[in-house]
Design a protein around this motif. Sequence first.
Motif, PDB file in Angstrom:
ATOM      1  N   ASP A 194      -6.400   0.401  -4.197  1.00 36.62           N
ATOM      2  CA  ASP A 194      -7.333   0.933  -3.189  1.00 36.62           C
ATOM      3  C   ASP A 194      -8.149   2.105  -3.738  1.00 36.62           C
TER       4      ASP A 194
ATOM      5  N   GLY B  99       1.772  -6.632   0.324  1.00 38.99           N
ATOM      6  CA  GLY B  99       0.387  -7.063   0.212  1.00 38.99           C
ATOM      7  C   GLY B  99      -0.103  -7.325  -1.202  1.00 38.99           C
TER       8      GLY B  99
ATOM      9  N   ASP C  29      -9.473  -8.033  -6.805  1.00 40.82           N
ATOM     10  CA  ASP C  29      -9.070  -9.420  -7.053  1.00 40.82           C
ATOM     11  C   ASP C  29     -10.314 -10.320  -7.154  1.00 40.82           C
TER      12      ASP C  29
ATOM     13  N   GLY D 119       0.813  -1.211   0.000  1.00 40.37           N
ATOM     14  CA  GLY D 119       0.000   0.000   0.000  1.00 40.37           C
ATOM     15  C   GLY D 119       0.848   1.262   0.000  1.00 40.37           C
TER      16      GLY D 119
HETATM   17  O1  KG4 Z   1       2.108  -4.972   2.672  1.00 42.10           O
HETATM   18  P1  KG4 Z   1       0.729  -4.571   3.100  1.00 42.10           P
HETATM   19  O2  KG4 Z   1      -0.074  -5.586   3.887  1.00 42.10           O
HETATM   20  O3  KG4 Z   1       0.762  -3.254   3.956  1.00 42.10           O
HETATM   21  C1  KG4 Z   1       1.585  -2.167   3.599  1.00 42.10           C
HETATM   22  O4  KG4 Z   1       2.780  -2.190   4.016  1.00 42.10           O
HETATM   23  O5  KG4 Z   1       1.059  -1.302   2.863  1.00 42.10           O
HETATM   24  O6  KG4 Z   1      -0.086  -4.148   1.759  1.00 42.10           O
HETATM   25  C2  KG4 Z   1      -1.395  -3.650   1.779  1.00 42.10           C
HETATM   26  C3  KG4 Z   1      -1.816  -3.365   0.352  1.00 42.10           C
HETATM   27  C4  KG4 Z   1      -3.168  -2.672   0.215  1.00 42.10           C
HETATM   28  O7  KG4 Z   1      -3.051  -1.592  -0.677  1.00 42.10           O
HETATM   29  C5  KG4 Z   1      -4.074  -3.764  -0.358  1.00 42.10           C
HETATM   30  O8  KG4 Z   1      -5.108  -3.271  -1.184  1.00 42.10           O
HETATM   31  C6  KG4 Z   1      -3.082  -4.579  -1.173  1.00 42.10           C
HETATM   32  O9  KG4 Z   1      -1.901  -4.594  -0.391  1.00 42.10           O
HETATM   33  N1  KG4 Z   1      -3.556  -5.945  -1.389  1.00 42.10           N
HETATM   34  C7  KG4 Z   1      -3.854  -6.441  -2.608  1.00 42.10           C
HETATM   35  C8  KG4 Z   1      -4.386  -7.743  -2.393  1.00 42.10           C
HETATM   36  N2  KG4 Z   1      -4.379  -7.981  -1.049  1.00 42.10           N
HETATM   37  C9  KG4 Z   1      -3.866  -6.866  -0.451  1.00 42.10           C
HETATM   38  N3  KG4 Z   1      -3.729  -5.905  -3.826  1.00 42.10           N
HETATM   39  C10 KG4 Z   1      -4.132  -6.648  -4.872  1.00 42.10           C
HETATM   40  N4  KG4 Z   1      -4.681  -7.883  -4.747  1.00 42.10           N
HETATM   41  C11 KG4 Z   1      -4.827  -8.463  -3.539  1.00 42.10           C
HETATM   42  N5  KG4 Z   1      -5.360  -9.675  -3.434  1.00 42.10           N
END
Ligand code: KG4
Length: 337
Positions: free
Chosen positions: A169, A271, A186, A139
Amino acid sequence: MSDPLVLGIETSCDETGVAVLEGFDVLSFVLASQTEEHARFGGVVPEVAARAHVEAIRPLVHQAIGAAGVHPDQLDAIAATQGPGLIGALMVGFAFAKSLAWTLEKPFYGIDHMEGHLYAPRLEFPEYEPPAIVLLASGGHSQIVHVREWGEYETLGTTIDDAAGEAFDKLARFVGLGYPGGPAIDAEAEDGDPKAVAFPRALRDRPFDFSFSGLKTSVVTYLEKARDDETLPSRPDIAASIQEAIVDVLVEKTFNAVEETGVTSVGGGGGVLANRRLRARLREEAARREVDLFIPSIRMCTDNGAMIAAVAVDRLRDGIPPDDLGSDVDSSMRLGS
Ligand code: KG4
Ligand code: ZN
């Protein structure tokens, strides 16, 4: 030295993650997600995040130590995320970890969150070794890192505006899907046609960098016009097309780096690597080029305490001195600095 026993704490954003490792064996792994608390605001609210970490941290640490079946006195070190991230959120885990280290008279390590993501695949793939090209997409960050050695990182490319997760997002919100947008797109894309709308792929002339803000503008413009013309595709088709535009550039630029460096191992973290289409496309491309792919399980791709502990395990093994208890968080910490 026998395998060190390390407690890792992660509180950089909206997940409180705590884990105990023995070497790279995960003895316990606990997580408190704040997603629901932020959902009604449509995004992470820093103040809400910090307060939720305060509530979650003590019981979670207790739970992680209990589930690992160890006594706190047996720990060889305590590690916490130092940055990058939300400053208030970081401070909760960092201060808690330092207090614990002080009380138990244990070494303390402040860990770079992105280095944690680089380490996560090591917890599931013992054969994963540098040199490697790693796609980190979350994110807050999107970057391509050349891991020359553990501890020696070169960032080859990064985003010049929004992070990939941020794009998911924001676009999800725009097309009326929930928060967090990545998982929502997704899921919605599952029955959609990724070729329904050809949204632009930006920065084709810069091999390793990303830009996602133009995609947002083009989706907004396209949807407004399609609504006026009454040619609006179905929401699954729109979701699949948005997803494809983001995934395409992430995959293309990762393999540009593979080509440029001649490295034959590819890793991933953050993520966005939970995205099913991205995982499938990376697998296809790696197989086609006969490159080894190390994308961890979804729980290990998203923020967690185990990846933070893993970096500290290596620090201990390498005899790197612990950090001073006077050290502070660094919300804009940069990999390799
Ligand atoms: O690494 P993370 O858990 O937290 C941060 O360090 O930001 O990443 C969160 C991000 C969010 O923007 C979320 O929408 C994205 O990862 N995310 C995804 C999926 N699951 C989480 N993006 C695309 N497809 C997914 N299945
Ligand atoms: Zn992260």
